[in-house]
Design an enzyme around this catalytic site. Structure first.
Site, short mmCIF file in Angstrom:
data_model
loop_
_atom_site.label_atom_id
_atom_site.label_comp_id
_atom_site.label_asym_id
_atom_site.label_seq_id
_atom_site.Cartn_x
_atom_site.Cartn_y
_atom_site.Cartn_z
N LYS A 198 0.83 -1.21 0.00
CA LYS A 198 0.00 0.00 0.00
C LYS A 198 0.86 1.26 0.00
O LYS A 198 0.51 2.25 -0.64
CB LYS A 198 -0.97 0.01 1.19
CG LYS A 198 -2.11 -0.98 1.01
CD LYS A 198 -3.33 -0.65 1.86
CE LYS A 198 -4.46 -1.62 1.50
NZ LYS A 198 -5.67 -1.42 2.25
N LYS A 256 -4.55 -10.58 -6.06
CA LYS A 256 -5.71 -10.81 -5.20
C LYS A 256 -6.87 -9.91 -5.63
O LYS A 256 -6.65 -8.74 -5.94
CB LYS A 256 -5.31 -10.48 -3.76
CG LYS A 256 -6.41 -10.50 -2.75
CD LYS A 256 -5.94 -9.96 -1.40
CE LYS A 256 -6.23 -8.49 -1.21
NZ LYS A 256 -7.42 -8.19 -0.39
N LYS A 290 -10.91 -4.59 -3.35
CA LYS A 290 -11.89 -3.54 -3.61
C LYS A 290 -11.24 -2.23 -4.03
O LYS A 290 -11.89 -1.36 -4.55
CB LYS A 290 -12.90 -3.31 -2.49
CG LYS A 290 -12.51 -3.57 -1.08
CD LYS A 290 -13.76 -3.45 -0.20
CE LYS A 290 -13.50 -3.91 1.21
NZ LYS A 290 -12.63 -2.99 1.97
P1 ATP Z 1 -8.65 -3.32 -0.06
O1 ATP Z 1 -8.24 -3.81 -1.40
O2 ATP Z 1 -9.35 -2.00 -0.10
O3 ATP Z 1 -7.56 -3.41 0.98
P2 ATP Z 1 -9.97 -5.80 0.44
O4 ATP Z 1 -10.74 -6.16 -0.78
O5 ATP Z 1 -8.70 -6.51 0.73
O6 ATP Z 1 -9.78 -4.25 0.45
P3 ATP Z 1 -10.77 -5.78 3.24
O7 ATP Z 1 -11.77 -4.88 3.86
O8 ATP Z 1 -9.35 -5.44 3.47
O9 ATP Z 1 -10.98 -5.93 1.67
O10 ATP Z 1 -11.05 -7.26 3.69
C1 ATP Z 1 -12.18 -7.73 4.34
C2 ATP Z 1 -12.11 -9.25 4.47
O11 ATP Z 1 -12.17 -9.86 3.19
C3 ATP Z 1 -10.81 -9.76 5.13
O12 ATP Z 1 -11.11 -10.85 5.96
C4 ATP Z 1 -9.99 -10.21 3.95
O13 ATP Z 1 -9.06 -11.22 4.29
C5 ATP Z 1 -11.06 -10.75 3.03
N1 ATP Z 1 -10.64 -10.67 1.63
C6 ATP Z 1 -10.33 -9.54 0.95
N2 ATP Z 1 -10.00 -9.83 -0.32
C7 ATP Z 1 -10.10 -11.18 -0.44
C8 ATP Z 1 -9.88 -12.09 -1.53
N3 ATP Z 1 -9.50 -11.66 -2.70
N4 ATP Z 1 -10.08 -13.40 -1.30
C9 ATP Z 1 -10.47 -13.86 -0.07
N5 ATP Z 1 -10.69 -13.05 0.98
C10 ATP Z 1 -10.51 -11.74 0.82
#
Ligand code: ATP
Ligand code: LTN
Length: 327
Positions: free
Chosen positions: A112, A193, A196
């Site tokens: 990040k 991965k 969002k």
């Molecule tokens: P950002 O990209 O904005 O950091 P994110 O998509 O990683 O966001 P978070 O709010 O950080 O979302 O994660 C919320 C939950 O979703 C956490 O438990 C995280 O491990 C899970 N998660 C996020 N992305 C994935 C993915 N691609 N596959 C499985 N679990 C995920």
């Protein structure tokens, strides 16, 4: 006393099927077996700039998505992190027992911070605040996606370090990862991965995407140069589609192998798209019902915060006593 479970999501971007399969779906599965607290971690969100009005709206959207997924607010507490000031308070105490090197090693921080021109120090502190969230409630189990496993290891290290410096204070939590789809990959690039904060048009399937958009995104998913499914030799894009299907359907490895071996990629994608749409349609219907009643949502968040605040305040009180702070 039932073991306590704590987990949370940041109110940023649009929740996608990775968030659902990696975390939310498992919260729903275990919610009646434990004493669960599900948090909307707005203080984590502001480690990078957020438009204030958009953040306020997102917090309510995430709460509604928790409910739409099937979290039962009678049995679980749904709360917003900043509504319980003890999170910030404990975070400072934990910061003081966390060596800088532990934080600089975090892969999420490295990724990040590489994307930002100027890095707020909150981004470095991010995992300490996460440790505070968990340790505050003496949670024994933290269900998350695989990308958070390193942060959970750090939480364990911080808990152990505090316990050895000041005497047994914190439960050392265990990480719970899903067996399938613990790391859903981007549909446009299966080496990244699904996230969002990614901007690619065909990167993710949002939980609130309409069926047409879901179909389009999945039909355009990157696969490989083989024409049909050959599981031992499948590339990451095909494996990703298969695990999305498996996680939604609940099928075993054997069933997936039998159903998909030899199927052309176009047909595989159609089946995956229909499986995702079938699951998201009732979910989206519930979401619309919940958001039609903002007072209901506000009451749930208020009750959640009221229910958990005494537990959090108790821990902060103990920590202050252990550290010799003025109580
Ligand atoms: P950002 O990209 O904005 O950091 P994110 O998509 O990683 O966001 P978070 O709010 O950080 O979302 O994660 C919320 C939950 O979703 C956490 O438990 C995280 O491990 C899970 N998660 C996020 N992305 C994935 C993915 N691609 N596959 C499985 N679990 C995920
Ligand atoms: N960092 C997590 C969100 C998060 C969290 C937590 C998850 C903040 N505090 C406590 C589990 C337990 C993420 O998913 N990005």
């Amino acid at each position: 006393m039932r073991t306590r479970v704590f987990s949370g999501m940041q109110p940023t971007g649009n929740l996608h099927i990775g968030n659902y399969l990696g975390a939310l779906k498992n919260w729903v599965r275990i919610q009646h077996d434990y004493e669960c607290i599900f948090c909307i971690v707005d203080l984590h969100a502001v480690t990078v700039y957020q438009d204030p009005a958009a953040l306020r709206a997102k917090i309510l959207e995430i709460a509604a998505l928790y409910l739409a997924a099937g979290i039962d607010p009678k049995d679980c507490s749904i709360m917003v992190q900043s509504a319980v000031p003890a999170h910030t308070e404990l975070s400072w105490m934990l910061t003081c027992v966390t060596p800088l090197g532990w934080l600089e090693r975090m892969t999420q921080f490295k990724a990040k911070s590489a994307k930002q021109e100027s890095i707020g120090s909150g981004l470095l502190q991010y995992p300490v605040l996460m440790a505070a969230d968990i340790l505050l409630y003496q949670a024994g189990i933290v269900p998350v996606g695989e990308d958070q496993a390193q942060h959970l290891e750090l939480t364990r290290d911080i808990a152990q370090r505090f316990n050895s410096l000041y005497g047994d204070t914190f439960v050392v939590p265990n990480t719970s990862l899903p067996t399938v789809a613990a790391r859903v990959m981007g549909l446009d690039d299966p080496t990244q991965k699904m996230s969002k904060s990614a901007t690619g048009l065909n990167h993710a399937v949002g939980l609130l995407d309409p069926p047409d958009k879901i179909r389009k995104t999945i039909m355009r998913a990157t696969t490989d140069s083989n024409p049909a499914v050959d599981i031992p030799n499948a590339g990451p894009g095909v494996i990703n589609l298969l695990s999305i299907y498996q996680a939604f359907s609940g099928a075993t490895d054997e069933e997936i192998k039998a159903q998909f071996t030899g199927l052309r990629y176009g047909d595989l994608k159609k089946l995956v798209a229909e499986m995702v749409i079938t699951h998201l349609e009732p979910f989206q219907q519930r979401y619309r019902e919940i958001t039609a009643d903002p007072a209901y949502l506000a009451a749930i968040l208020r009750e959640g915060a009221e229910r958990v605040a005494p537990i959090a305040n108790d821990t902060v009180h103990t920590v202050k006593q252990r550290m010799g702070l003025y109580t």
